[in-house]
Motif scaffolding. Structure first.
Motif, PDB file in Angstrom:
ATOM      1  N   PRO A  25      22.051  65.228  82.310  1.00 42.87           N
ATOM      2  CA  PRO A  25      23.075  64.186  82.477  1.00 42.87           C
ATOM      3  C   PRO A  25      24.463  64.767  82.717  1.00 42.87           C
ATOM      4  O   PRO A  25      25.266  64.205  83.455  1.00 42.87           O
ATOM      5  CB  PRO A  25      23.000  63.419  81.156  1.00 42.87           C
ATOM      6  CG  PRO A  25      21.618  63.661  80.634  1.00 42.87           C
ATOM      7  CD  PRO A  25      21.282  65.058  81.060  1.00 42.87           C
ATOM      8  N   GLU A  26      24.761  65.913  82.086  1.00 45.78           N
ATOM      9  CA  GLU A  26      26.092  66.510  82.209  1.00 45.78           C
ATOM     10  C   GLU A  26      26.347  67.047  83.615  1.00 45.78           C
ATOM     11  O   GLU A  26      27.443  66.850  84.174  1.00 45.78           O
ATOM     12  CB  GLU A  26      26.252  67.641  81.187  1.00 45.78           C
ATOM     13  CG  GLU A  26      26.267  67.192  79.738  1.00 45.78           C
ATOM     14  CD  GLU A  26      24.874  66.895  79.181  1.00 45.78           C
ATOM     15  OE1 GLU A  26      24.808  66.266  78.096  1.00 45.78           O
ATOM     16  OE2 GLU A  26      23.868  67.282  79.810  1.00 45.78           O
ATOM     17  N   THR A  27      25.356  67.731  84.203  1.00 49.99           N
ATOM     18  CA  THR A  27      25.558  68.257  85.552  1.00 49.99           C
ATOM     19  C   THR A  27      25.611  67.119  86.571  1.00 49.99           C
ATOM     20  O   THR A  27      26.351  67.190  87.559  1.00 49.99           O
ATOM     21  CB  THR A  27      24.448  69.254  85.921  1.00 49.99           C
ATOM     22  OG1 THR A  27      23.161  68.668  85.671  1.00 49.99           O
ATOM     23  CG2 THR A  27      24.561  70.523  85.091  1.00 49.99           C
ATOM     24  N   THR A  28      24.845  66.060  86.328  1.00 47.69           N
ATOM     25  CA  THR A  28      24.888  64.899  87.222  1.00 47.69           C
ATOM     26  C   THR A  28      26.243  64.202  87.125  1.00 47.69           C
ATOM     27  O   THR A  28      26.831  63.816  88.148  1.00 47.69           O
ATOM     28  CB  THR A  28      23.762  63.917  86.871  1.00 47.69           C
ATOM     29  OG1 THR A  28      22.506  64.620  86.884  1.00 47.69           O
ATOM     30  CG2 THR A  28      23.712  62.761  87.859  1.00 47.69           C
ATOM     31  N   ALA A  29      26.744  64.048  85.907  1.00 45.30           N
ATOM     32  CA  ALA A  29      28.042  63.403  85.722  1.00 45.30           C
ATOM     33  C   ALA A  29      29.153  64.179  86.413  1.00 45.30           C
ATOM     34  O   ALA A  29      30.125  63.581  86.907  1.00 45.30           O
ATOM     35  CB  ALA A  29      28.345  63.265  84.233  1.00 45.30           C
ATOM     36  N   ARG A  30      29.023  65.502  86.492  1.00 45.20           N
ATOM     37  CA  ARG A  30      30.054  66.290  87.187  1.00 45.20           C
ATOM     38  C   ARG A  30      30.117  65.905  88.666  1.00 45.20           C
ATOM     39  O   ARG A  30      31.208  65.801  89.239  1.00 45.20           O
ATOM     40  CB  ARG A  30      29.797  67.782  87.023  1.00 45.20           C
ATOM     41  CG  ARG A  30      30.788  68.612  87.839  1.00 45.20           C
ATOM     42  CD  ARG A  30      30.890  70.056  87.447  1.00 45.20           C
ATOM     43  NE  ARG A  30      31.847  70.727  88.332  1.00 45.20           N
ATOM     44  CZ  ARG A  30      33.166  70.660  88.178  1.00 45.20           C
ATOM     45  NH1 ARG A  30      33.687  69.995  87.176  1.00 45.20           N
ATOM     46  NH2 ARG A  30      33.973  71.270  89.032  1.00 45.20           N
ATOM     47  N   GLN A  31      28.974  65.699  89.311  1.00 44.07           N
ATOM     48  CA  GLN A  31      29.020  65.318  90.718  1.00 44.07           C
ATOM     49  C   GLN A  31      29.675  63.949  90.907  1.00 44.07           C
ATOM     50  O   GLN A  31      30.432  63.736  91.859  1.00 44.07           O
ATOM     51  CB  GLN A  31      27.626  65.320  91.348  1.00 44.07           C
ATOM     52  CG  GLN A  31      27.715  65.163  92.867  1.00 44.07           C
ATOM     53  CD  GLN A  31      26.372  65.053  93.548  1.00 44.07           C
ATOM     54  OE1 GLN A  31      25.373  64.666  92.928  1.00 44.07           O
ATOM     55  NE2 GLN A  31      26.329  65.381  94.829  1.00 44.07           N
ATOM     56  N   TYR A  32      29.410  63.017  90.000  1.00 40.94           N
ATOM     57  CA  TYR A  32      30.059  61.713  90.091  1.00 40.94           C
ATOM     58  C   TYR A  32      31.577  61.844  89.897  1.00 40.94           C
ATOM     59  O   TYR A  32      32.365  61.136  90.542  1.00 40.94           O
ATOM     60  CB  TYR A  32      29.462  60.747  89.069  1.00 40.94           C
ATOM     61  CG  TYR A  32      28.195  60.094  89.561  1.00 40.94           C
ATOM     62  CD1 TYR A  32      28.248  58.927  90.317  1.00 40.94           C
ATOM     63  CD2 TYR A  32      26.951  60.651  89.287  1.00 40.94           C
ATOM     64  CE1 TYR A  32      27.083  58.324  90.781  1.00 40.94           C
ATOM     65  CE2 TYR A  32      25.782  60.058  89.750  1.00 40.94           C
ATOM     66  CZ  TYR A  32      25.858  58.889  90.495  1.00 40.94           C
ATOM     67  OH  TYR A  32      24.701  58.304  90.965  1.00 40.94           O
ATOM     68  N   ARG A  33      32.004  62.753  89.017  1.00 40.79           N
ATOM     69  CA  ARG A  33      33.439  62.992  88.831  1.00 40.79           C
ATOM     70  C   ARG A  33      34.046  63.527  90.131  1.00 40.79           C
ATOM     71  O   ARG A  33      35.142  63.126  90.532  1.00 40.79           O
ATOM     72  CB  ARG A  33      33.649  63.989  87.689  1.00 40.79           C
ATOM     73  CG  ARG A  33      35.121  64.346  87.449  1.00 40.79           C
ATOM     74  CD  ARG A  33      35.250  65.488  86.461  1.00 40.79           C
ATOM     75  NE  ARG A  33      35.033  65.071  85.094  1.00 40.79           N
ATOM     76  CZ  ARG A  33      36.006  64.730  84.251  1.00 40.79           C
ATOM     77  NH1 ARG A  33      37.268  64.738  84.637  1.00 40.79           N
ATOM     78  NH2 ARG A  33      35.724  64.389  83.012  1.00 40.79           N
ATOM     79  N   LEU A  34      33.333  64.443  90.779  1.00 39.65           N
ATOM     80  CA  LEU A  34      33.814  64.990  92.056  1.00 39.65           C
ATOM     81  C   LEU A  34      33.902  63.906  93.121  1.00 39.65           C
ATOM     82  O   LEU A  34      34.841  63.879  93.922  1.00 39.65           O
ATOM     83  CB  LEU A  34      32.888  66.116  92.526  1.00 39.65           C
ATOM     84  CG  LEU A  34      33.195  67.507  91.985  1.00 39.65           C
ATOM     85  CD1 LEU A  34      32.015  68.429  92.208  1.00 39.65           C
ATOM     86  CD2 LEU A  34      34.441  68.080  92.662  1.00 39.65           C
TER      87      LEU A  34
END
Length: 247
Positions: free
Chosen positions: A91-100
């Protein structure tokens, strides 16, 4: 749910060289200081459930730290519903892409996506490490990584700009192999390097003050550990360094 097909591939980033001061094996400790030239920071957003991702994964594996690049493979989980659950997605690595996506003004997330120095990079295919633009040296603060036992410490020197800095830890794994039995890549043996197995953001601090932060690793093993200094939103890198103590 992403709203677009995952049939695109993106580019990566150049990196920097540091001076490694080894004081023994990983259990005893070692340290690394950033050199005068920061690296290119290349982020790949990928998934084992995406049939167009393996070429990007293979390309990322060609990028090596000694060539002035910090390569980071962020596996995302939003294609897991296609029949194969990516074992490296979190979930954390996926959330980073959404932040980008929000920071870059994108309409959707997609894979494979390459982000070079905080910017979408679509011309990555066929590029060598030397063709990737490094981070600007003028904006890069001093950075030192050290490890004692299972604790890794990042020390960031005071910097003139911007007003605030932030950062993130990334624990990296290489040589990972998956035999995919379902989904778009069924029957493939997929190989991965630079996989971010742990992503941990660090809250912003005043850039004019030196800052120290710590990461505790699980017992055993000797992974590569990167620290990336960024603007406060965590999406624009200004300095980066990766440490692995001699075994």
């Amino acid at each position: 749910m992403p709203s677009s097909p995952h049939r695109h591939v993106l580019p990566l980033i150049p990196a920097l060289a540091g001076a490694l001061l080894a004081t023994g094996a990983a259990a005893q400790g070692c340290e690394l200081r950033a050199g005068s030239r920061p690296p290119a920071v290349v982020e790949l957003y990928t998934s084992e459930g995406c049939s167009s991702c393996p070429p990007a994964d293979r390309w990322l594996s060609t990028l090596k730290a000694q060539d002035g690049v910090l390569a980071l493979s962020f596996h995302v989980n939003y294609w897991n519903h296609l029949g194969w659950r990516d074992p490296f997605a979190t979930p954390e690595t996926t959330a980073r892409q959404y932040r980008l996506k929000e920071a870059l003004g994108g309409k959707y997330v997609y894979t494979p996506q390459v982000v070079l120095n905080g910017k979408d990079h679509r011309g990555w295919s066929g590029q060598t490490a030397r063709e990737l633009t490094p981070l600007p040296a003028a904006a890069a603060p001093g950075l030192r990584l050290s490890r004692q036992g299972n604790q890794v410490t990042a020390q960031v020197a005071a910097s003139a700009a911007p007003a605030m800095l932030a950062g993130y830890w990334a624990v990296l794994q290489d040589g990972l192999v998956s035999k995919v039995t379902r989904g778009e890549n069924a029957g493939e043996n997929l190989k991965h390097d630079h996989v971010v197995s742990l992503y941990q953001p660090v809250e912003p601090w005043p850039a004019g003050q030196a800052h120290t932060t710590h990461l505790t690793l699980p017992a055993g093993g000797n992974p590569r550990v990167a620290f990336v200094v960024t603007h406060p939103g965590l999406t624009r890198p200004v300095q980066a360094l990766v440490l692995q103590c001699p075994s």
